[in-house]
Scaffold this motif. Structure first.
Motif, short mmCIF file in Angstrom:
data_model
loop_
_atom_site.label_atom_id
_atom_site.label_comp_id
_atom_site.label_asym_id
_atom_site.label_seq_id
_atom_site.Cartn_x
_atom_site.Cartn_y
_atom_site.Cartn_z
N HIS A 196 58.61 49.80 14.94
CA HIS A 196 59.47 49.84 16.12
C HIS A 196 59.76 48.39 16.48
N TYR A 244 64.93 41.96 11.77
CA TYR A 244 65.74 42.94 12.48
C TYR A 244 67.15 42.43 12.82
N ALA A 248 70.56 44.40 11.94
CA ALA A 248 71.24 45.09 13.04
C ALA A 248 72.71 44.69 13.13
N GLN A 252 75.33 47.71 12.77
CA GLN A 252 76.17 48.04 13.93
C GLN A 252 77.63 47.64 13.72
N ASP A 291 68.06 51.73 10.24
CA ASP A 291 68.00 52.98 11.00
C ASP A 291 67.82 52.72 12.49
N GLU A 292 66.88 51.83 12.83
CA GLU A 292 66.63 51.59 14.26
C GLU A 292 67.87 51.01 14.94
N ALA A 293 68.58 50.15 14.23
CA ALA A 293 69.79 49.56 14.80
C ALA A 293 70.86 50.61 15.08
N LEU A 294 70.80 51.73 14.37
CA LEU A 294 71.75 52.82 14.58
C LEU A 294 71.20 53.90 15.51
N GLY A 295 70.08 53.59 16.19
CA GLY A 295 69.57 54.48 17.23
C GLY A 295 68.55 55.50 16.77
N ILE A 296 68.04 55.39 15.55
CA ILE A 296 67.03 56.33 15.06
C ILE A 296 65.67 55.81 15.51
N ASP A 297 65.11 56.43 16.55
CA ASP A 297 63.88 55.91 17.14
C ASP A 297 62.65 56.25 16.30
#
Length: 316
Positions: A196, A244, A248, A252, A291-297
Motif C-alpha cells: 500500500h 510509485y 503512477a 494515470q 494497480d494502486e495508481a488506478l484505484g485498486i486498493d
C-alpha cells in the motif's frame, strides 16, 4: 541470454550473521535474505519471522542455542508471506502470533503465495518437503497486544499498512529496540507486490517516532544506533516513493505496464540497482504500483500463472 525470472538463478549460499542489537536481542541475517529476530526473555524465547522452511529455521535454532537454552515459546509472524512463515513448525513453539489481518490473508491467498514464491526463490525453498502445510496462528490481535516474558515486555503493534495490509512490529521497551519485518529494509529492495504505497511512508514515520536505538529490519544488516536507524527509514521511504511516482504518472496518463516499467527503471536504477533482490522485486513492484495508481486498493493475488504472464509481458 534471457534474464531469469525473479531469483530463479540465485543459488549461491549466503553468509549468515547473528548480531546482538540490544541485551538478549538478536538479529539473524544473511546478505539480503529474509531476517529472523530473536527476543530472549526471563523464561523463554520469542522468534520474529520464521524463515521459508524448517531447514532454514533449524539454522536459526542452532544460532539461538549458542546464546541460550531457554525454550522457544512464541513465534511472531510480522505478515503472511511464505518466505516468512512456512518454517514455523521447526521451532516447536507453544504459540504462533499474527495480526488478524495477516491471518485473513493466509485464508484468502496463502496457498497461492506459497506456490508463487516457490517458483521465485528455489534456493530458499530447498528442503521444502518438510513443510507440513500452511502456517496458522494460535493467537491473533487487531491493533495491539503485549506479551510478558517474565519481566521483559514485548509490545506487538499494527502501526499502519505498508509492505502488506497486515504488517505488525515488535517493540521491546527496556532496550528500545524494534523488529519491523519488511516495513523497513537495509540496502535491500522493498518487495511491493502486496504493498500500500500511499500508506507506507506514514507507517515509517510512526516507527521513527519511537526514536529507536536499534532495528532488526526485514532484510539487510541489523541497524544499531540512531544514525543507521534513520538512514534505513529514509532509504526505505525513498524507495517506496521513487517506485510509485513514475509508475503512477504513466498509469494515470493511460500508458502501458511496459511503459511504467521503463519509467520506474529510469528513476530507480541509478539509486537502487545494487540493492539485494532489486531485479527480483521490480516487476511485482511496478505491477502493484500501476494497480494502486488506478484505484485498486486491495492488491490482486499473485499466482504462479500470473507471475509468468506478467514476466512475459514485461520481457516482450
Amino acid at each position: 541470454m534471457a534474464k531469469k525470472f525473479a531469483s530463479a538463478g540465485d543459488m549461491a549460499d549466503k553468509k549468515i550473521s547473528f548480531t546482538e542489537i540490544g541485551k538478549d536481542l538478536w538479529a539473524f541475517t544473511a546478505e539480503g535474505d529474509p531476517n529472523t529476530g530473536v527476543i530472549i526473555g526471563d523464561d523463554s524465547v520469542m522468534i520474529v519471522d520464521a524463515q521459508a522452511t524448517p531447514r532454514l529455521a533449524n539454522m536459526v535454532v542452532e544460532k539461538i542455542r549458542t546464546v541460550t537454552d531457554k525454550p522457544i515459546k512464541y513465534v511472531l509472524l510480522t505478515h503472511y508471506h511464505a518466505v516468512r512463515v512456512l518454517g514455523a513448525s521447526a521451532y516447536g513453539a507453544d504459540e504462533i502470533i499474527m495480526s488478524e489481518t495477516a491471518r485473513s490473508m493466509v485464508v484468502e491467498r496463502g496457498q497461492e503465495d506459497w506456490d508463487s514464491e516457490f517458483g521465485r526463490f528455489p534456493r530458499l525453498f530447498q528442503g521444502h518437503e518438510s513443510i507440513p502445510g500452511l502456517t496458522w496462528p494460535t493467537m491473533t490481535f487487531a491493533d495491539r497486544m503485549t506479551v510478558y516474558m517474565g519481566k521483559r515486555r514485548v509490545d506487538l503493534m499494527f502501526l499502519g499498512r505498508g509492505h502488506t495490509a497486515g504488517d505488525i512490529v515488535a517493540h521491546v521497551p527496556d532496550a528500545n529496540v524494534m523488529f519491523t519485518g519488511d516495513l523497513v529494509e537495509y540496502h535491500s529492495a522493498c518487495y511491493c507486490g502486496d504493498a500500500h504505497f500511499a500508506d507506507w511512508p506514514d507507517t515509517l514515520e510512526e516507527i521513527r517516532a519511537f526514536d529507536l536505538d536499534a532495528i532488526a529490519p526485514g532484510r539487510g544488516d541489523a541497524l544499531v544506533g540512531s544514525k543507521m536507524v534513520n538512514a534505513a527509514l529514509d532509504t526505505t521511504g525513498d524507495f517506496v516513493l521513487s517506485t510509485y511516482k513514475p509508475v503512477a504518472r504513466v498509469a494515470q496518463g493511460g500508458g502501458s505496464l511496459k511503459e511504467a516499467w521503463d519509467a520506474c527503471r529510469a528513476a530507480c536504477d541509478p539509486k537502487f540497482a545494487d540493492f539485494a533482490i532489486y531485479e527480483h522485486c521490480l516487476p511485482f513492484n511496478v505491477a502493484r504500483a500501476y494497480d494502486e495508481a488506478l484505484g485498486i486498493d486491495t492488491p490482486r493475488i499473485w499466482t504462479a500463472e500470473r507471475d509468468r504472464e506478467m514476466w512475459e509481458k514485461l520481457q516482450g
